[in-house]
Design an enzyme around this catalytic site. Structure first.
Site, PDB file in Angstrom:
ATOM      1  CG  HIS A  37      -0.603   0.225   2.399  1.00 17.52           C
ATOM      2  ND1 HIS A  37       0.407  -0.407   3.199  1.00 17.52           N
ATOM      3  CD2 HIS A  37       0.240   0.927   2.901  1.00 17.52           C
ATOM      4  CE1 HIS A  37       0.829  -0.181   4.268  1.00 17.52           C
ATOM      5  NE2 HIS A  37       0.322   0.923   4.276  1.00 17.52           N
TER       6      HIS A  37
HETATM    7  C1  UD1 Z   1      -2.435   5.856   5.326  1.00 20.70           C
HETATM    8  C2  UD1 Z   1      -1.612   6.232   5.997  1.00 20.70           C
HETATM    9  C3  UD1 Z   1       0.276   5.176   5.597  1.00 20.70           C
HETATM   10  C4  UD1 Z   1      -0.596   4.035   6.346  1.00 20.70           C
HETATM   11  C5  UD1 Z   1      -2.159   3.813   6.162  1.00 20.70           C
HETATM   12  C6  UD1 Z   1      -2.125   2.514   6.515  1.00 20.70           C
HETATM   13  C7  UD1 Z   1      -0.743   8.902   6.081  1.00 20.70           C
HETATM   14  C8  UD1 Z   1      -0.145   9.290   5.029  1.00 20.70           C
HETATM   15  N1  UD1 Z   1      -0.688   7.143   5.233  1.00 20.70           N
HETATM   16  O1  UD1 Z   1      -2.135   5.166   3.773  1.00 20.70           O
HETATM   17  O2  UD1 Z   1       0.694   5.880   6.587  1.00 20.70           O
HETATM   18  O3  UD1 Z   1       0.878   3.571   6.462  1.00 20.70           O
HETATM   19  O4  UD1 Z   1      -2.795   4.013   6.433  1.00 20.70           O
HETATM   20  O5  UD1 Z   1      -3.385   1.646   6.082  1.00 20.70           O
HETATM   21  O6  UD1 Z   1      -1.203   8.822   6.975  1.00 20.70           O
HETATM   22  N2  UD1 Z   1      -9.614   4.482   1.144  1.00 20.70           N
HETATM   23  C9  UD1 Z   1     -10.846   3.374   1.475  1.00 20.70           C
HETATM   24  N3  UD1 Z   1     -11.381   3.177   2.655  1.00 20.70           N
HETATM   25  C10 UD1 Z   1     -10.743   3.524   4.214  1.00 20.70           C
HETATM   26  C11 UD1 Z   1      -9.640   4.257   3.902  1.00 20.70           C
HETATM   27  C12 UD1 Z   1      -9.076   4.826   2.719  1.00 20.70           C
HETATM   28  O7  UD1 Z   1     -11.271   3.756   0.455  1.00 20.70           O
HETATM   29  O8  UD1 Z   1     -11.390   3.463   4.705  1.00 20.70           O
HETATM   30  C13 UD1 Z   1      -9.591   4.259  -0.065  1.00 20.70           C
HETATM   31  C14 UD1 Z   1      -9.476   5.757  -0.723  1.00 20.70           C
HETATM   32  O9  UD1 Z   1      -9.803   5.816  -2.146  1.00 20.70           O
HETATM   33  C15 UD1 Z   1      -8.075   6.687  -0.183  1.00 20.70           C
HETATM   34  C16 UD1 Z   1      -6.575   5.818  -0.137  1.00 20.70           C
HETATM   35  O10 UD1 Z   1      -7.734   4.713  -0.374  1.00 20.70           O
HETATM   36  O11 UD1 Z   1      -7.689   7.989  -0.737  1.00 20.70           O
HETATM   37  C17 UD1 Z   1      -5.935   6.026   0.376  1.00 20.70           C
HETATM   38  O12 UD1 Z   1      -5.655   6.511   1.868  1.00 20.70           O
HETATM   39  P1  UD1 Z   1      -5.641   7.197   2.685  1.00 20.70           P
HETATM   40  O13 UD1 Z   1      -6.218   7.437   4.153  1.00 20.70           O
HETATM   41  O14 UD1 Z   1      -5.329   8.885   2.803  1.00 20.70           O
HETATM   42  O15 UD1 Z   1      -4.575   6.521   2.687  1.00 20.70           O
HETATM   43  P2  UD1 Z   1      -3.359   5.120   3.315  1.00 20.70           P
HETATM   44  O16 UD1 Z   1      -2.707   4.539   2.141  1.00 20.70           O
HETATM   45  O17 UD1 Z   1      -4.236   4.460   4.156  1.00 20.70           O
HETATM   46  N1  UDP Z   2      -4.043  -6.258   8.764  1.00 24.46           N
HETATM   47  C1  UDP Z   2      -4.726  -6.715   9.220  1.00 24.46           C
HETATM   48  N2  UDP Z   2      -5.221  -7.421   7.818  1.00 24.46           N
HETATM   49  C2  UDP Z   2      -5.402  -6.723   6.775  1.00 24.46           C
HETATM   50  C3  UDP Z   2      -4.018  -6.404   6.444  1.00 24.46           C
HETATM   51  C4  UDP Z   2      -3.033  -6.146   7.584  1.00 24.46           C
HETATM   52  O1  UDP Z   2      -5.384  -6.792   9.672  1.00 24.46           O
HETATM   53  O2  UDP Z   2      -6.104  -7.414   5.488  1.00 24.46           O
HETATM   54  C5  UDP Z   2      -2.758  -5.253   9.393  1.00 24.46           C
HETATM   55  C6  UDP Z   2      -1.457  -5.940   9.996  1.00 24.46           C
HETATM   56  O3  UDP Z   2      -1.852  -6.889  10.819  1.00 24.46           O
HETATM   57  C7  UDP Z   2      -0.485  -5.386  11.318  1.00 24.46           C
HETATM   58  C8  UDP Z   2      -1.359  -4.069  10.704  1.00 24.46           C
HETATM   59  O4  UDP Z   2      -3.042  -3.810  10.013  1.00 24.46           O
HETATM   60  O5  UDP Z   2      -0.904  -5.009  12.392  1.00 24.46           O
HETATM   61  C9  UDP Z   2      -0.344  -3.132   9.834  1.00 24.46           C
HETATM   62  O6  UDP Z   2      -1.307  -1.885   8.782  1.00 24.46           O
HETATM   63  P1  UDP Z   2      -0.805  -1.031   7.654  1.00 24.46           P
HETATM   64  O7  UDP Z   2      -0.155  -2.064   6.786  1.00 24.46           O
HETATM   65  O8  UDP Z   2      -2.101  -0.822   6.973  1.00 24.46           O
HETATM   66  O9  UDP Z   2       0.176   0.021   7.981  1.00 24.46           O
HETATM   67  P2  UDP Z   2       1.551   0.149   7.866  1.00 24.46           P
HETATM   68  O10 UDP Z   2       1.349  -1.059   9.602  1.00 24.46           O
HETATM   69  O11 UDP Z   2       2.249  -0.052   7.346  1.00 24.46           O
HETATM   70  O12 UDP Z   2       1.631   1.485   8.587  1.00 24.46           O
END
Ligand code: UD1
Ligand code: UDP
Length: 358
Positions: free
Chosen positions: A204
């Site tokens: 991601h």
């Molecule tokens: C965010 C965090 C990242 C973290 C990740 C965990 C920032 C800059 N990024 O990234 O550090 O590792 O969360 O997963 O804060 N979307 C949905 N449903 C949701 C949320 C998001 O469909 O509930 C989609 C939307 O299209 C959105 C995209 O995912 O534009 C990205 O979501 P966003 O919260 O901006 O960043 P993440 O990639 O989730």
């Molecule tokens: N995780 C989850 N379901 C999934 C993928 C990840 O519960 O389908 C959990 C995973 O066990 C970990 C956390 O989400 O604890 C990691 O989140 P993510 O990779 O979104 O964010 P990051 O750690 O990179 O900020």
């Protein structure tokens, strides 16, 4: 002592859950502010349900947006809540936009900030999380560093030693608290998987999935892995990644089984029984290390260096051959490393420190 716990995304809910549970156990006066940066059920609600967490007192309804827009909206809304509630401390965890905006809102109101998972550095300033972590560390009064390395980094940046507490990473608490329940899930059966006969993949990071060339190269690398090892690659796909896959019109190669993101319990089961994890996630690098599952990190750098130092993880970048080679290299290793991220009592330690000092 009144504590405001701010969270907004999947990993924050998971990593703050041990602190929330401990606060409940000790009858502390606390409440949760959910920025709703994540809002889809499988990135949000499922974790409250599975981890049996109390509902947030405030749901800010911010959702997705560009960085400035998202951060700005959270900042404005958190400020309003903090003015009304006037807590003694605000706790944030990690490095997301919710963490930056939540911490900054508190700091500007003169409310103390506690940063859980302080001191992580990838030294890659193009990564949105890197600037968030640095800024929040430098406005925090309590820096809960997961390891000695993180503490050393913070001191090297001029942060006073008396503000830094090495407590371990709360992800270890979360794994230990949930593994037994996770083992009872039936996701392996549902997906017709045999333990240690599949790879688990998550992606991601914007650097990987928002650039067509990098995303394409990674998919090519996954194809090489499937051809060489003939094991299915299970891929619970993050919504960002799903969206980018469609925009770039990329096709998933054979061997990749795509599914919706799964809950924490199912994910832990998938992780524990995987032959190896392929990921660009921060939390998964740590969890795989704790669970003694080898990890290949599809990035050029990491802030989870400890997992590499103990031999649990390797950086593969995005070049197809290197990703495939990295898998081969990690499969030849015995998972005999010891976990550098703590003993699973971090939540308790953090609460104890707050009670003693506030
Ligand atoms: C965010 C965090 C990242 C973290 C990740 C965990 C920032 C800059 N990024 O990234 O550090 O590792 O969360 O997963 O804060 N979307 C949905 N449903 C949701 C949320 C998001 O469909 O509930 C989609 C939307 O299209 C959105 C995209 O995912 O534009 C990205 O979501 P966003 O919260 O901006 O960043 P993440 O990639 O989730
Ligand atoms: N995780 C989850 N379901 C999934 C993928 C990840 O519960 O389908 C959990 C995973 O066990 C970990 C956390 O989400 O604890 C990691 O989140 P993510 O990779 O979104 O964010 P990051 O750690 O990179 O900020």
């Amino acid at each position: 002592m009144k504590i405001a716990i701010i969270l907004g995304t999947r990993p924050e809910i998971i990593k703050l859950s041990p602190i929330i549970r401990e606060s409940q156990k000790q009858n502390l006066d606390f409440f949760i502010i959910h920025t709703t940066q994540h809002y889809t059920k499988y990135l949000d609600r499922i974790f409250f349900e599975e981890l049996n967490l109390p509902q947030p007192k405030y749901n800010l309804g911010v959702r997705s947006g560009n960085h400035g827009e998202q951060t700005g909206k959270i900042l404005i809304k958190v400020e309003g809540v903090l003015e009304k509630e006037n807590p003694d401390i605000v706790l944030v965890e990690g490095d997301t936009n919710s963490v930056l905006a939540g911490g900054l809102a508190a700091f500007k109101l003169g409310i103390k900030v506690g940063h859980v998972e302080a001191g992580l550095r990838s030294y890659d300033r193009t990564m949105p999380e890197e600037i968030n972590r640095i800024l929040v560390d430098h406005i925090s009064d309590y820096l809960f560093a997961p390891t000695n390395k993180a503490s050393f980094i913070l001191k090297g940046e001029g942060i006073e030693s008396k503000k830094i507490f090495v407590v371990g990473n709360t992800i270890v608490d979360a794994v230990f608290q949930n593994l037994k329940i996770a083992e009872k899930k039936d996701i392996l059966k549902k997906l017709q998987l045999k333990p240690k006969k599949y790879f688990l993949l998550t992606l991601h990071r914007p650097s990987n999935v928002d650039y067509k060339k990098n995303f394409y190269d990674i998919l090519k690398g996954l194809n090489l892995i499937y051809k060489k090892f003939k094991l299915p690659i299970i891929f619970p796909i993050h919504p960002r990644t799903e969206k980018q896959l469609k925009i770039f019109e990329l096709e998933l190669p054979d061997g990749i089984n795509i599914l919706e993101p799964v809950g924490y319990l199912e994910f832990l089961q998938l992780e524990q029984s995987a032959t190896l994890c392929l990921t660009d996630s921060g939390g998964i690098q740590e969890e795989a290390c704790v669970l003694k599952v080898p990890c290949v990190t599809i990035r050029e750098n990491t802030e989870r260096v400890e997992s590499i130092e103990v031999g649990a993880n390797i950086l593969a970048g995005t070049m197809p051959e290197k990703i495939c080679y990295s898998v081969k290299k990690m499969l030849n290793k015995k998972p005999s490393w010891s976990n550098p991220f703590g003993d699973g009592k971090s939540g308790r330690r953090i609460v104890k420190i707050l009670k003693e000092r506030l």
